[in-house]
Design a protein around this motif. Structure first.
Motif, PDB file in Angstrom:
ATOM      1  N   ASN A   1     -18.212 -13.298  52.930  1.00  0.00           N
ATOM      2  CA  ASN A   1     -19.534 -13.671  53.438  1.00  0.00           C
ATOM      3  C   ASN A   1     -20.630 -13.670  52.376  1.00  0.00           C
ATOM      4  OD1 ASN A   1     -19.542 -10.886  53.083  1.00  0.00           O
ATOM      5  ND2 ASN A   1     -20.771 -10.481  54.915  1.00  0.00           N
ATOM      6  N   LEU A   2     -20.304 -13.923  51.109  1.00  0.00           N
ATOM      7  CA  LEU A   2     -21.338 -13.951  50.083  1.00  0.00           C
ATOM      8  C   LEU A   2     -22.388 -15.025  50.364  1.00  0.00           C
ATOM      9  CD1 LEU A   2     -19.478 -13.398  46.673  1.00  0.00           C
ATOM     10  CD2 LEU A   2     -20.832 -11.755  47.996  1.00  0.00           C
ATOM     11  N   GLU A   3     -21.968 -16.124  50.988  1.00  0.00           N
ATOM     12  CA  GLU A   3     -22.934 -17.185  51.287  1.00  0.00           C
ATOM     13  C   GLU A   3     -23.998 -16.707  52.277  1.00  0.00           C
ATOM     14  OE1 GLU A   3     -19.795 -17.179  54.291  1.00  0.00           O
ATOM     15  OE2 GLU A   3     -19.752 -17.208  52.103  1.00  0.00           O
ATOM     16  N   GLN A   4     -23.660 -15.723  53.106  1.00  0.00           N
ATOM     17  CA  GLN A   4     -24.639 -15.179  54.041  1.00  0.00           C
ATOM     18  C   GLN A   4     -25.753 -14.440  53.301  1.00  0.00           C
ATOM     19  OE1 GLN A   4     -24.657 -15.646  57.446  1.00  0.00           O
ATOM     20  NE2 GLN A   4     -26.698 -14.697  57.361  1.00  0.00           N
ATOM     21  N   PHE A   5     -25.398 -13.793  52.186  1.00  0.00           N
ATOM     22  CA  PHE A   5     -26.412 -13.113  51.376  1.00  0.00           C
ATOM     23  C   PHE A   5     -27.443 -14.104  50.860  1.00  0.00           C
ATOM     24  CE2 PHE A   5     -28.040 -11.888  47.206  1.00  0.00           C
ATOM     25  CZ  PHE A   5     -28.586 -10.649  47.480  1.00  0.00           C
ATOM     26  N   VAL A   6     -26.997 -15.280  50.445  1.00  0.00           N
ATOM     27  CA  VAL A   6     -27.902 -16.304  49.922  1.00  0.00           C
ATOM     28  C   VAL A   6     -28.959 -16.648  50.958  1.00  0.00           C
ATOM     29  CG1 VAL A   6     -28.048 -18.672  49.073  1.00  0.00           C
ATOM     30  CG2 VAL A   6     -26.129 -17.219  48.386  1.00  0.00           C
ATOM     31  N   ARG A   7     -28.565 -16.699  52.225  1.00  0.00           N
ATOM     32  CA  ARG A   7     -29.528 -17.003  53.285  1.00  0.00           C
ATOM     33  C   ARG A   7     -30.389 -15.782  53.619  1.00  0.00           C
ATOM     34  NH1 ARG A   7     -24.859 -19.745  55.184  1.00  0.00           N
ATOM     35  NH2 ARG A   7     -24.306 -18.028  56.581  1.00  0.00           N
ATOM     36  N   ASP A   8     -29.773 -14.620  53.685  1.00  0.00           N
ATOM     37  CA  ASP A   8     -30.493 -13.421  54.130  1.00  0.00           C
ATOM     38  C   ASP A   8     -31.558 -12.964  53.131  1.00  0.00           C
ATOM     39  OD1 ASP A   8     -28.897 -13.431  56.358  1.00  0.00           O
ATOM     40  OD2 ASP A   8     -27.643 -11.742  55.747  1.00  0.00           O
TER      41      ASP A   8
ATOM     42  N   HIS B   1      -7.486  -3.564  46.458  1.00  0.00           N
ATOM     43  CA  HIS B   1      -7.744  -4.423  47.619  1.00  0.00           C
ATOM     44  C   HIS B   1      -7.056  -5.773  47.456  1.00  0.00           C
ATOM     45  CE1 HIS B   1      -9.753  -6.885  50.579  1.00  0.00           C
ATOM     46  NE2 HIS B   1     -10.335  -7.603  49.636  1.00  0.00           N
ATOM     47  N   GLU B   2      -7.131  -6.347  46.266  1.00  0.00           N
ATOM     48  CA  GLU B   2      -6.477  -7.641  46.044  1.00  0.00           C
ATOM     49  C   GLU B   2      -4.968  -7.543  46.207  1.00  0.00           C
ATOM     50  OE1 GLU B   2      -9.075 -10.410  43.162  1.00  0.00           O
ATOM     51  OE2 GLU B   2      -8.153  -8.697  42.139  1.00  0.00           O
TER      52      GLU B   2
ATOM     53  N   PRO C   1     -27.686  -0.357  56.574  1.00  0.00           N
ATOM     54  CA  PRO C   1     -27.044  -0.973  55.412  1.00  0.00           C
ATOM     55  C   PRO C   1     -26.027  -2.027  55.835  1.00  0.00           C
ATOM     56  CG  PRO C   1     -26.046   1.155  55.847  1.00  0.00           C
ATOM     57  CD  PRO C   1     -27.149   0.982  56.862  1.00  0.00           C
ATOM     58  N   GLN C   2     -25.847  -3.010  54.966  1.00  0.00           N
ATOM     59  CA  GLN C   2     -24.832  -4.026  55.217  1.00  0.00           C
ATOM     60  C   GLN C   2     -24.232  -4.462  53.897  1.00  0.00           C
ATOM     61  OE1 GLN C   2     -26.676  -7.738  56.757  1.00  0.00           O
ATOM     62  NE2 GLN C   2     -28.615  -6.729  56.362  1.00  0.00           N
ATOM     63  N   VAL C   3     -23.071  -5.111  53.982  1.00  0.00           N
ATOM     64  CA  VAL C   3     -22.362  -5.509  52.770  1.00  0.00           C
ATOM     65  C   VAL C   3     -21.992  -6.984  52.842  1.00  0.00           C
ATOM     66  CG1 VAL C   3     -21.430  -3.224  52.237  1.00  0.00           C
ATOM     67  CG2 VAL C   3     -20.157  -4.752  53.750  1.00  0.00           C
ATOM     68  N   TYR C   4     -21.870  -7.570  51.654  1.00  0.00           N
ATOM     69  CA  TYR C   4     -21.414  -8.941  51.480  1.00  0.00           C
ATOM     70  C   TYR C   4     -20.249  -8.896  50.493  1.00  0.00           C
ATOM     71  CZ  TYR C   4     -26.102  -9.664  53.383  1.00  0.00           C
ATOM     72  OH  TYR C   4     -27.236  -9.598  54.161  1.00  0.00           O
ATOM     73  N   VAL C   5     -19.130  -9.480  50.876  1.00  0.00           N
ATOM     74  CA  VAL C   5     -17.892  -9.312  50.129  1.00  0.00           C
ATOM     75  C   VAL C   5     -17.363 -10.664  49.662  1.00  0.00           C
ATOM     76  CG1 VAL C   5     -15.533  -8.387  50.205  1.00  0.00           C
ATOM     77  CG2 VAL C   5     -17.357  -7.270  51.521  1.00  0.00           C
ATOM     78  N   HIS C   6     -16.914 -10.687  48.409  1.00  0.00           N
ATOM     79  CA  HIS C   6     -16.304 -11.902  47.851  1.00  0.00           C
ATOM     80  C   HIS C   6     -15.151 -12.375  48.748  1.00  0.00           C
ATOM     81  CE1 HIS C   6     -14.857 -14.697  44.766  1.00  0.00           C
ATOM     82  NE2 HIS C   6     -13.646 -14.262  45.048  1.00  0.00           N
ATOM     83  N   GLY C   7     -15.154 -13.671  49.027  1.00  0.00           N
ATOM     84  CA  GLY C   7     -14.102 -14.237  49.865  1.00  0.00           C
ATOM     85  C   GLY C   7     -14.363 -14.118  51.348  1.00  0.00           C
TER      86      GLY C   7
ATOM     87  N   LEU D   1     -18.238 -11.332  40.870  1.00  0.00           N
ATOM     88  CA  LEU D   1     -19.033 -10.563  41.810  1.00  0.00           C
ATOM     89  C   LEU D   1     -18.153 -10.223  43.004  1.00  0.00           C
ATOM     90  CD1 LEU D   1     -21.854  -9.580  42.873  1.00  0.00           C
ATOM     91  CD2 LEU D   1     -22.160 -11.895  43.785  1.00  0.00           C
ATOM     92  N   THR D   2     -17.992  -8.934  43.310  1.00  0.00           N
ATOM     93  CA  THR D   2     -17.082  -8.536  44.386  1.00  0.00           C
ATOM     94  C   THR D   2     -17.815  -8.077  45.641  1.00  0.00           C
ATOM     95  OG1 THR D   2     -16.896  -6.295  43.455  1.00  0.00           O
ATOM     96  CG2 THR D   2     -15.241  -7.930  42.788  1.00  0.00           C
ATOM     97  N   VAL D   3     -18.856  -7.265  45.476  1.00  0.00           N
ATOM     98  CA  VAL D   3     -19.541  -6.683  46.636  1.00  0.00           C
ATOM     99  C   VAL D   3     -21.041  -6.640  46.372  1.00  0.00           C
ATOM    100  CG1 VAL D   3     -19.862  -4.599  48.055  1.00  0.00           C
ATOM    101  CG2 VAL D   3     -17.556  -5.243  47.282  1.00  0.00           C
TER     102      VAL D   3
END
Length: 284
Positions: free
Chosen positions: A123-130, A208-209, A115-121, A104-106
């Protein structure tokens, strides 16, 4: 529209629902007060009374999931706008289709305001809360792909009510990929972004990587182009569907997509389109 719906009652299909409407039964309370209208057989009449009483309780408790589990997928749009107060429009990007071998990248999310984004490496953990703050999720093909992928990779239940626009759009004759449907509905994207697709998103993540400037911002813009058009698609589904009803329902106003806070890089897009065979290679 939800309180004009009877298809969530076991034993009531499309023809029976329309028979009720033609008899003047256009809301739950009216059927409860006039149980003999619509010529329902006694057993179905009792089932309807029990179900509508449960439905009114579920609606009072704002339990959208109750109705999602009972309505056919192509009718999930009827929960909108009754449950429009906390809606998350979602789309994800990954490195492949299989959950085991892919990453999962984005995640792009639009709450109807910004709109907002959650990015691997990052802030993905923020999505879990939001995501727990939302009552209703809206995707295109999310039932088959986005939500199972998110559950597998983030270990979250995502048990909110979910409208997958693929099904009501197909019922209206709009089939195929999201971008094809957007184009038919006049939601075209500007410039080279309109030529990017899921494989391009994979390549952009690889860029990106490797540390290539502009690749991530281009990927995030591409992702949010999908997300910010979902509210307009839901409004299209709702407004087109209510036109087929034998009684008037107030339409919703299609929202204008918000500005996307990321700028795509033309040179990066030309390279990724060339690398994926969408354009001739740069210099040819």
């Amino acid at each position: 529209m939800l309180k004009q719906t009877f298809r969530h009652i076991q034993g009531i299909g499309e023809r029976t629902e329309r028979r009720l409407w033609r008899a003047g039964v256009t809301c739950w309370e009216y059927l409860l007060d006039h149980p003999t209208l619509g010529s329902l057989p006694p057993g179905l009449r009792d089932e309807s009374r029990f179900e509508l009483e449960r439905s009114l309780t579920a609606l009072e408790k704002r339990d959208a999931q109750y109705f999602i589990t009972k309505l056919p997928h192509q009718l999930h749009w009827r929960l909108y706008p009754e449950f429009s107060e906390r809606v998350a429009y979602l789309d994800i990007e990954t490195t492949g289709l299989g959950t085991e071998e892919s990453m999962l990248t984005v995640i792009g999310l639009h709450d109807g305001q910004r709109p907002q984004v959650y990015v691997h490496g990052r802030n993905l953990e923020q999505f879990v809360r939001d995501i727990d703050t939302f009552t209703l999720l809206v995707t295109y093909n999310g039932k088959q792909f986005d939500l199972p992928f998110l559950r597998a990779k983030l270990g979250i239940p995502l048990n909110q009510a979910h409208i997958d626009l693929r099904y009501p759009l197909a019922a209206l004759g709009y089939k195929g990929g999201l971008k094809k449907i957007e184009k038919r509905l006049g939601l075209e994207r500007p410039g080279l972004v309109s030529q990017l697709d899921g494989w391009c998103a994979v390549v952009l993540w690889r860029y990106h990587e490797r540390g290539e400037s502009g690749a991530l911002e281009t990927l995030l813009h591409y992702n949010l182009e999908d997300v910010v058009h979902l509210p307009a698609l839901l409004a299209e589904v709702y407004n087109t569907s209510i036109q087929q009803l034998p009684f008037p329902v107030e339409p919703v106003t299609p929202p204008d997509p918000p500005p996307i806070p990321f700028q795509p890089d033309d040179s990066i897009m030309r390279r990724v389109l060339a690398d994926t065979g969408r354009l001739p290679a740069v210099g040819e």
